[in-house]
Scaffold this motif. Structure first.
Motif, PDB file in Angstrom:
ATOM      1  N   ASP A 100     -25.823  -8.326 -14.861  1.00 46.48           N
ATOM      2  CA  ASP A 100     -25.431  -7.856 -15.972  1.00 46.48           C
ATOM      3  C   ASP A 100     -24.323  -8.907 -16.336  1.00 46.48           C
ATOM      4  OD1 ASP A 100     -24.556  -6.342 -17.913  1.00 46.48           O
ATOM      5  OD2 ASP A 100     -24.248  -4.605 -16.728  1.00 46.48           O
ATOM      6  N   ILE A 101     -24.696  -9.174 -17.181  1.00 42.84           N
ATOM      7  CA  ILE A 101     -23.780 -10.197 -17.627  1.00 42.84           C
ATOM      8  C   ILE A 101     -22.996  -9.107 -19.202  1.00 42.84           C
ATOM      9  CG2 ILE A 101     -25.323 -12.254 -17.515  1.00 42.84           C
ATOM     10  CD1 ILE A 101     -26.350 -12.285 -20.664  1.00 42.84           C
ATOM     11  N   ARG A 102     -22.984  -8.516 -18.924  1.00 46.58           N
ATOM     12  CA  ARG A 102     -22.113  -7.952 -20.571  1.00 46.58           C
ATOM     13  C   ARG A 102     -20.977  -7.662 -19.989  1.00 46.58           C
ATOM     14  NH1 ARG A 102     -25.974  -2.473 -21.242  1.00 46.58           N
ATOM     15  NH2 ARG A 102     -25.540  -3.040 -19.093  1.00 46.58           N
ATOM     16  N   PRO A 103     -20.215  -7.686 -21.191  1.00 42.98           N
ATOM     17  CA  PRO A 103     -17.880  -7.357 -20.437  1.00 42.98           C
ATOM     18  C   PRO A 103     -18.708  -6.002 -19.680  1.00 42.98           C
ATOM     19  CG  PRO A 103     -18.529  -7.915 -22.981  1.00 42.98           C
ATOM     20  CD  PRO A 103     -20.094  -7.729 -22.045  1.00 42.98           C
ATOM     21  N   PRO A 104     -16.988  -5.615 -19.530  1.00 42.47           N
ATOM     22  CA  PRO A 104     -16.918  -4.086 -18.877  1.00 42.47           C
ATOM     23  C   PRO A 104     -16.342  -3.539 -19.908  1.00 42.47           C
ATOM     24  CG  PRO A 104     -15.460  -5.951 -17.662  1.00 42.47           C
ATOM     25  CD  PRO A 104     -16.270  -6.292 -18.187  1.00 42.47           C
ATOM     26  N   ARG A 105     -16.804  -2.369 -20.423  1.00 40.85           N
ATOM     27  CA  ARG A 105     -16.344  -1.631 -20.803  1.00 40.85           C
ATOM     28  C   ARG A 105     -15.373  -1.237 -20.752  1.00 40.85           C
ATOM     29  NH1 ARG A 105     -21.185   2.797 -23.273  1.00 40.85           N
ATOM     30  NH2 ARG A 105     -19.977   2.460 -25.064  1.00 40.85           N
ATOM     31  N   LEU A 106     -14.329  -0.626 -21.881  1.00 42.73           N
ATOM     32  CA  LEU A 106     -13.767   0.031 -21.943  1.00 42.73           C
ATOM     33  C   LEU A 106     -13.387   0.904 -21.967  1.00 42.73           C
ATOM     34  CD1 LEU A 106     -11.140  -2.176 -25.536  1.00 42.73           C
ATOM     35  CD2 LEU A 106     -11.239  -2.434 -22.311  1.00 42.73           C
ATOM     36  N   PRO A 107     -11.973   1.781 -21.354  1.00 40.38           N
ATOM     37  CA  PRO A 107     -12.280   3.481 -20.974  1.00 40.38           C
ATOM     38  C   PRO A 107     -12.366   3.739 -22.882  1.00 40.38           C
ATOM     39  CG  PRO A 107     -10.635   2.640 -19.631  1.00 40.38           C
ATOM     40  CD  PRO A 107     -11.237   1.485 -20.371  1.00 40.38           C
ATOM     41  N   VAL A 108     -12.705   5.175 -22.468  1.00 41.91           N
ATOM     42  CA  VAL A 108     -13.470   5.401 -23.700  1.00 41.91           C
ATOM     43  C   VAL A 108     -11.840   6.127 -24.844  1.00 41.91           C
ATOM     44  CG1 VAL A 108     -13.308   8.166 -21.889  1.00 41.91           C
ATOM     45  CG2 VAL A 108     -14.339   7.871 -24.383  1.00 41.91           C
ATOM     46  N   TRP A 109     -11.024   6.200 -23.548  1.00 46.64           N
ATOM     47  CA  TRP A 109      -9.811   6.538 -24.535  1.00 46.64           C
ATOM     48  C   TRP A 109      -8.619   5.131 -24.910  1.00 46.64           C
ATOM     49  CZ3 TRP A 109      -9.886   6.989 -19.347  1.00 46.64           C
ATOM     50  CH2 TRP A 109      -9.578   6.452 -18.578  1.00 46.64           C
ATOM     51  N   LYS A 110      -9.205   4.248 -24.457  1.00 45.29           N
ATOM     52  CA  LYS A 110      -9.372   3.156 -25.359  1.00 45.29           C
ATOM     53  C   LYS A 110     -10.206   2.202 -26.121  1.00 45.29           C
ATOM     54  CE  LYS A 110      -6.163   1.099 -21.414  1.00 45.29           C
ATOM     55  NZ  LYS A 110      -6.044  -0.782 -20.512  1.00 45.29           N
ATOM     56  N   ARG A 111     -11.539   2.740 -25.899  1.00 44.36           N
ATOM     57  CA  ARG A 111     -12.768   2.199 -26.813  1.00 44.36           C
ATOM     58  C   ARG A 111     -12.553   2.989 -28.223  1.00 44.36           C
ATOM     59  NH1 ARG A 111     -15.729   3.500 -23.372  1.00 44.36           N
ATOM     60  NH2 ARG A 111     -17.417   4.363 -24.574  1.00 44.36           N
ATOM     61  N   VAL A 112     -12.154   4.304 -28.131  1.00 42.08           N
ATOM     62  CA  VAL A 112     -12.524   4.961 -29.030  1.00 42.08           C
ATOM     63  C   VAL A 112     -11.823   5.031 -30.127  1.00 42.08           C
ATOM     64  CG1 VAL A 112     -12.518   7.494 -30.551  1.00 42.08           C
ATOM     65  CG2 VAL A 112     -13.617   6.475 -28.909  1.00 42.08           C
ATOM     66  N   PRO A 113     -10.061   5.045 -30.463  1.00 44.71           N
ATOM     67  CA  PRO A 113      -9.549   4.046 -31.676  1.00 44.71           C
ATOM     68  C   PRO A 113      -9.102   3.126 -31.696  1.00 44.71           C
ATOM     69  CG  PRO A 113      -7.997   5.539 -29.752  1.00 44.71           C
ATOM     70  CD  PRO A 113      -9.923   5.121 -29.086  1.00 44.71           C
ATOM     71  N   ALA A 114      -9.692   2.285 -30.454  1.00 43.48           N
ATOM     72  CA  ALA A 114     -10.228   0.613 -30.768  1.00 43.48           C
ATOM     73  C   ALA A 114     -10.954   0.664 -31.911  1.00 43.48           C
ATOM     74  CB  ALA A 114      -9.854  -0.435 -30.061  1.00 43.48           C
ATOM     75  N   GLU A 115     -12.209   1.414 -32.032  1.00 39.89           N
ATOM     76  CA  GLU A 115     -13.497   1.372 -32.726  1.00 39.89           C
ATOM     77  C   GLU A 115     -13.411   1.594 -34.441  1.00 39.89           C
ATOM     78  OE1 GLU A 115     -16.767   3.193 -30.867  1.00 39.89           O
ATOM     79  OE2 GLU A 115     -16.944   1.301 -29.541  1.00 39.89           O
ATOM     80  N   MET A 116     -12.345   3.069 -34.493  1.00 36.30           N
ATOM     81  CA  MET A 116     -12.009   3.929 -35.124  1.00 36.30           C
ATOM     82  C   MET A 116     -10.560   2.339 -36.509  1.00 36.30           C
ATOM     83  SD  MET A 116     -13.345   6.654 -35.558  1.00 36.30           S
ATOM     84  CE  MET A 116     -12.062   7.042 -36.948  1.00 36.30           C
ATOM     85  N   GLY A 117     -10.299   1.676 -35.441  1.00 41.11           N
ATOM     86  CA  GLY A 117      -9.018   0.678 -35.873  1.00 41.11           C
ATOM     87  C   GLY A 117     -10.313  -0.406 -37.110  1.00 41.11           C
ATOM     88  N   GLU A 118     -10.896  -0.571 -36.108  1.00 37.00           N
ATOM     89  CA  GLU A 118     -11.502  -1.735 -36.787  1.00 37.00           C
ATOM     90  C   GLU A 118     -12.871  -1.182 -38.098  1.00 37.00           C
ATOM     91  OE1 GLU A 118     -14.150  -3.423 -33.434  1.00 37.00           O
ATOM     92  OE2 GLU A 118     -13.429  -3.959 -32.355  1.00 37.00           O
ATOM     93  N   LYS A 119     -13.111   0.265 -38.010  1.00 32.06           N
ATOM     94  CA  LYS A 119     -13.905   0.719 -39.362  1.00 32.06           C
ATOM     95  C   LYS A 119     -12.703   1.088 -40.961  1.00 32.06           C
ATOM     96  CE  LYS A 119     -17.980   2.325 -36.905  1.00 32.06           C
ATOM     97  NZ  LYS A 119     -19.319   1.560 -38.231  1.00 32.06           N
ATOM     98  N   VAL A 120     -11.426   1.993 -39.407  1.00 34.44           N
ATOM     99  CA  VAL A 120     -10.224   1.734 -41.008  1.00 34.44           C
ATOM    100  C   VAL A 120     -10.211   0.173 -41.872  1.00 34.44           C
ATOM    101  CG1 VAL A 120      -8.026   2.059 -41.032  1.00 34.44           C
ATOM    102  CG2 VAL A 120      -9.162   3.465 -39.910  1.00 34.44           C
ATOM    103  N   PHE A 121     -10.049  -0.646 -40.508  1.00 32.06           N
ATOM    104  CA  PHE A 121      -9.831  -1.952 -41.411  1.00 32.06           C
ATOM    105  C   PHE A 121     -10.973  -2.418 -42.856  1.00 32.06           C
ATOM    106  CE2 PHE A 121      -9.942  -6.857 -41.182  1.00 32.06           C
ATOM    107  CZ  PHE A 121      -7.845  -7.236 -41.918  1.00 32.06           C
ATOM    108  N   ALA A 122     -12.465  -2.432 -41.762  1.00 32.34           N
ATOM    109  CA  ALA A 122     -13.208  -2.564 -42.710  1.00 32.34           C
ATOM    110  C   ALA A 122     -13.612  -1.881 -43.999  1.00 32.34           C
ATOM    111  CB  ALA A 122     -15.118  -2.467 -41.673  1.00 32.34           C
TER     112      ALA A 122
END
Length: 374
Positions: A100-122
């Protein structure tokens, strides 16, 4: 002349530390000579303790890859490699291990706020783009006012035909069926209170005030808004819009403004037409199931529906048409790269238009209630 690659299986019990069969390779393990050898190696089965390369005369990258794959499949140790062969083996070892060459996924409590921030910025960037696009339309409109001879009248009439006249059958059928559903389901509920005669009020008010215009806007967004995005997006890919700019023609004046004006104007007529067809559908149900004659149903509409309900629908219609036109044209002009982007932007045009229409409709509902038109 290179020696053909060969192999043999020997007992390694007395030749090395590894216990078990030992696969001895010899000859040239190169691209030119390894094809028949590699096919022969597929017949090797069972456990192999070691792969001996002592008798290998020459090896290139392909040979090293074959040896590494064989060692991995049998869990064998590679021995007897020369210094040059060892360098090749180290370079190709593990390149097709399937790890598996994919990077490890962040925990859900970190991943969801990060993705929400990216959506808001977009979304912020998208808002800037929409405001800039609206400004271009205002400038283009002002330019057409100063130079009326440049106004694309034929393009406007053509788009009005596509948005309005061509949509009459499907919108009429949809509205007629919606009127039937509202009248039938409403009468079932009102009969529990002995008030089925109020079905006239229900059908008249809800179609003229809300559903007639709202459902028409959703239908126009799916039909015409998507067409605007696909047409302009395809023109972007084929560089037709760039060619228009090169020869001094404004795409905003020629392509965008006629489509937005057509959607804005025709939404008023389509919204009213949809409300009328829905009322006719309700009158049919009233005549067939409620014992209310068809013409009596229509006459009662005039008595029980306030005049301001009609104005509420007529005021909302051009706003919804403007939103649909803006969403379709803006997303069409944002197409970049390839044809897949056309499909993505077309989908975004429809979804964003429907979402904006529903949000604006909610604000209209509150506004008209506050001014006494509730």
């Amino acid at each position: 002349m290179q020696n053909a690659a060969q192999y043999s299986l020997e007992d390694s019990g007395q030749h090395g530390e590894a216990q078990g069969p030992r696969l001895v390779l010899s000859g040239a393990l190169t691209l030119a000579a390894i094809a028949p050898f590699e096919r022969a190696l597929r017949g090797v089965s069972g456990p192999i303790a070691a792969i001996d390369l002592t008798q290998v005369d020459e090896m290139d990258t392909v040979g090293a890859w074959v040896v590494c794959r064989l060692a991995r499949e049998h869990g064998a140790e590679i021995t007897g490699a020369s210094e040059a062969a060892e360098r090749l083996l180290g370079a190709v070892r593990g390149i097709d291990a399937g790890s598996d060459i994919r990077p490890p996924r962040l925990p859900v409590w970190k991943r969801v706020p990060a993705e929400m921030g990216e959506k808001v910025f977009a979304a912020r960037s998208g808002l800037y783009g929409v405001v800039g696009f609206f400004g271009q339309i205002l400038i283009g409109g002002a330019s057409l006012v100063r130079h009326p001879s440049r106004f694309p009248g034929r393009a406007l009439v053509h788009q009005m035909e596509l948005v309005g006249v061509s949509a009459l059958p499907i919108i009429g059928l949809m509205s007629f069926l919606i009127g039937i559903v509202i009248a039938q389901q409403g009468s079932v509920q009102l009969q529990q209170f002995g008030a089925e005669s109020l079905t006239v009020n229900l059908v008249g008010r809800i179609t003229l005030r809300e559903l007639g215009v709202l459902m028409t806007a959703i239908m126009v967004a799916g039909r015409s808004g998507s067409a605007f995005a696909a047409q302009l997006g395809t023109m972007k890919l084929t560089e037709e819009i760039d060619a228009m700019r090169t020869i001094g023609i404004s795409p905003i004046e020629v392509l965008v403004i006629p489509r937005i004006l057509a959607a804005t104007f025709m939404m008023v007529l389509l919204g009213f037409y949809a409300s009328v067809m829905a009322i006719i559908g309700g009158a049919v149900v009233g005549d067939l199931t409620l014992g209310i004659p068809f013409w009596t149903f229509l006459e009662r509409i005039h008595d029980v529906v306030p005049e301001y309900d009609l104005w509420v629908g007529l005021i909302k219609a051009p706003v919804f048409g403007l939103i649909v036109g803006l969403a379709g044209c803006y997303n069409g002009l944002q197409v970049r790269g390839n044809s897949e982007e056309v499909g993505r932007r077309t989908t975004m045009a429809v979804v964003s238009a429907i979402f904006a229409v529903i949000v604006i409709d909610a604000f209209f509902a509150v506004f008209f209630t506050e001014i006494g038109w509730g």
